[in-house]
Write an enzyme that holds these catalytic residues in place. Structure first.
Site, short mmCIF file in Angstrom:
data_model
loop_
_atom_site.label_atom_id
_atom_site.label_comp_id
_atom_site.label_asym_id
_atom_site.label_seq_id
_atom_site.Cartn_x
_atom_site.Cartn_y
_atom_site.Cartn_z
N PRO A 114 0.78 -1.24 0.00
CA PRO A 114 0.00 0.00 0.00
C PRO A 114 0.81 1.29 0.00
O PRO A 114 0.24 2.36 -0.09
CB PRO A 114 -0.81 -0.12 1.29
N GLY A 116 3.94 1.82 2.18
CA GLY A 116 4.81 2.06 3.32
C GLY A 116 6.27 2.19 2.94
O GLY A 116 6.97 3.12 3.35
N LYS A 117 6.76 1.25 2.15
CA LYS A 117 8.17 1.27 1.78
C LYS A 117 8.45 2.37 0.75
O LYS A 117 9.56 2.92 0.71
CB LYS A 117 8.60 -0.10 1.28
N GLU A 135 2.52 -1.14 -8.74
CA GLU A 135 1.68 -2.18 -8.16
C GLU A 135 0.90 -2.86 -9.28
O GLU A 135 0.27 -2.18 -10.10
CB GLU A 135 0.72 -1.59 -7.13
N ARG A 140 -5.20 -2.12 -5.56
CA ARG A 140 -4.13 -1.78 -4.62
C ARG A 140 -3.32 -0.57 -5.12
O ARG A 140 -2.78 0.18 -4.32
CB ARG A 140 -3.23 -2.99 -4.40
N ASP A 162 2.46 -5.21 -14.65
CA ASP A 162 3.11 -6.48 -14.33
C ASP A 162 4.62 -6.24 -14.35
O ASP A 162 5.12 -5.43 -15.15
CB ASP A 162 2.73 -7.53 -15.38
N ARG A 209 6.58 -17.60 -7.62
CA ARG A 209 6.14 -16.27 -8.02
C ARG A 209 7.25 -15.25 -7.80
O ARG A 209 7.48 -14.35 -8.62
CB ARG A 209 4.90 -15.87 -7.22
N CYS A 232 7.82 -11.04 4.28
CA CYS A 232 7.36 -11.19 5.67
C CYS A 232 7.14 -12.68 5.94
O CYS A 232 6.12 -13.08 6.50
CB CYS A 232 6.10 -10.37 5.95
#
Length: 455
Positions: A114, A116-117, A135, A140, A162, A209, A232
């Site tokens: 979203p 943050g980075k 994105e 998103r 993509d 992926r 994560c």
């Protein structure tokens, strides 16, 4: 074994003789939540809630003693801070260690939503850098665009593509961040639903992926450019084994950064190539599960040339933005989706290249629509740090600011000083949006898609 954590994951983690199995399970069973924010250096302001202590590896990150209702805080909507998990803020330390804040670079955040980075990169990179935030998922990408808009700078571009699209920009970027889609085990304490969705099969799918994203995007990284790769996840298939795969497929060199032992971050090495990674375990650090590694592209990469591009003359009248944008002569203008945008003149050719090969959601700061003799300003401009200080502005108290954010009417007498025209609404000195005074009434121009639905 844990009663709710996947036994297969615990078994794999326990193969490390130094791993504290009991402490790891205990911190998840405790279910305590940690809330951290990162302040926006471009919009310094005293916040309405208490900051208990700083995040050790990020000088703009702070822990909160309790979680406020951020949705009800006008300063959140003004872009004064971003609510971000502490472990992810370690990327700020990487930027400083690599001295990527010393000079202007081209950077890309490939899986950016979203935001943050991306907002972190925008804060810590050199102010003359250009950041492309991408994105793949359309819904998103809208959230990504909104969060970068709140941050307020004109040196970001948002795209919705993509990763394969980046092979049309060979050797373009000095820095590539790929926070790869993963199986999410690092979020088990924060998000119980992630436990139900986790499986060894999903780990395998995510690993495949991740390899696809990397193989397609890395064409656009310059020779000697840096890749910051993060997940994560706790699974080696998505972390250390990816580092080995990168070393096999590309000529990449592992890069180390210094650590303060008090941080509790664990250094790890990949099995075959001894590439360095950094693991964050919630029983050792004050944050959630996270993995990050830095690699340097050593192979000779093809190079995209900006010299073949020509910038078309802007259709925007030269003085059209003088009263709207601070130091407007410093910026180049372009029209995208019928909206005037501003960006640094130094980035004009790069953005032109992006326009030719990518689908852009936003470029620089969207100023507004030019109707021939009048500008209808955008919400993006209202939140921009480049907004002219000469524009009429009205300061609202907390209750009225919340009413404005709900897109409700504001008493007309509040605007007695503004006879007619566009006016910025502020809370504690930061802009949160536009109103237009029309003599006997006002129009609230806060975007309905981001308004506060309930109090």
């Amino acid at each position: 074994m844990s009663n709710f954590l996947p036994n297969s994951l615990i078994k794999r983690l326990s193969q490390n003789p130094t791993f504290d199995n009991d402490a790891f399970i205990a911190v998840h069973e405790d279910r305590s939540q940690i809330t951290t924010i990162r302040i926006n250096p471009f919009k310094p302001i005293e916040l309405d809630f208490y900051l208990s202590e700083g995040v050790g590896w990020c000088d703009k990150g702070y822990y909160l003693p309790a979680r406020p209702q951020f949705t009800l805080d006008p300063l959140f909507h003004a872009g004064a801070y971003y609510v971000q998990e502490a472990s992810s803020m370690f990327i700020a330390h990487i930027i400083e260690e690599l001295e990527l804040n010393k000079e202007a670079i081209m950077a890309v955040d490939v899986c950016a939503a979203p935001g943050g980075k991306s907002t972190l990169l925008n804060s810590f990179l050199h102010e003359d850098s250009l950041l492309l935030s991408n994105e793949i998922i359309k819904s998103r990408s809208i959230v990504l665009q909104e969060n970068l808009m709140r941050w307020g700078t004109a040196n970001t571009v948002v795209s919705n593509n993509d990763p394969s699209a980046f092979n049309r920009l060979p050797g373009f970027f000095d820095l590539m961040l790929i926070d790869a889609p993963c199986s999410g085990s690092g979020m088990f304490r924060k998000d119980e639903d992630a436990i139900d969705e986790w499986s060894e099969g999903n780990v395998k799918l995510c690993s495949e992926r991740q390899q696809r994203i990397l193989s397609e995007a890395l064409v656009s990284l310059k020779t000697n450019g840096y890749l910051i790769y993060s997940t994560c996840s706790y699974s080696e298939e998505e972390n250390e084994m990816i580092l080995d795969w990168l070393s096999d497929e590309f000529e990449m060199e592992s890069v180390n950064v210094s650590l303060d032992p008090s941080w509790g971050i664990e250094t790890t090495l990949s099995l075959r190539h001894q590439a360095t990674g950094y693991r964050f375990y919630p029983h050792k650090v004050k944050g959630e599960g996270f993995f990050v590694a830095i690699l340097k592209m050593k192979q000779v990469q093809p190079t995209f040339s900006l010299k073949k591009l020509k910038v078309e003359k802007s259709p925007v009248p030269k003085n059209a933005l003088t009263s709207w944008v601070k130091d407007s002569d410093r910026f180049a203008t372009l029209v995208h989706h019928d909206t005037i945008h501003i960006s640094s003149k130094e980035h004009e050719l790069a953005i032109k290249a992006f326009q030719q090969v990518l689908y852009l959601k936003n470029a620089g700061t969207a100023v507004g629509k030019w109707l021939g003799k009048e500008l209808v300003p955008s919400h993006d401009l209202a939140l921009s740090i480049h907004l002219s200080g000469e524009i009429n502005a009205i300061e609202l108290n907390l209750d009225l600011a919340r009413d404005y954010l709900r897109k409700e009417s504001i008493p007309l007498d509040v605007f007695d000083q503004v006879k007619k025209g566009w006016c910025i609404i502020k809370y504690k000195g930061l802009a949160i949006g536009w109103i237009k005074v029309l003599g006997n009434r006002i129009n609230n121009y806060y975007p309905k898609e981001v308004r506060i639905a309930n109090l």
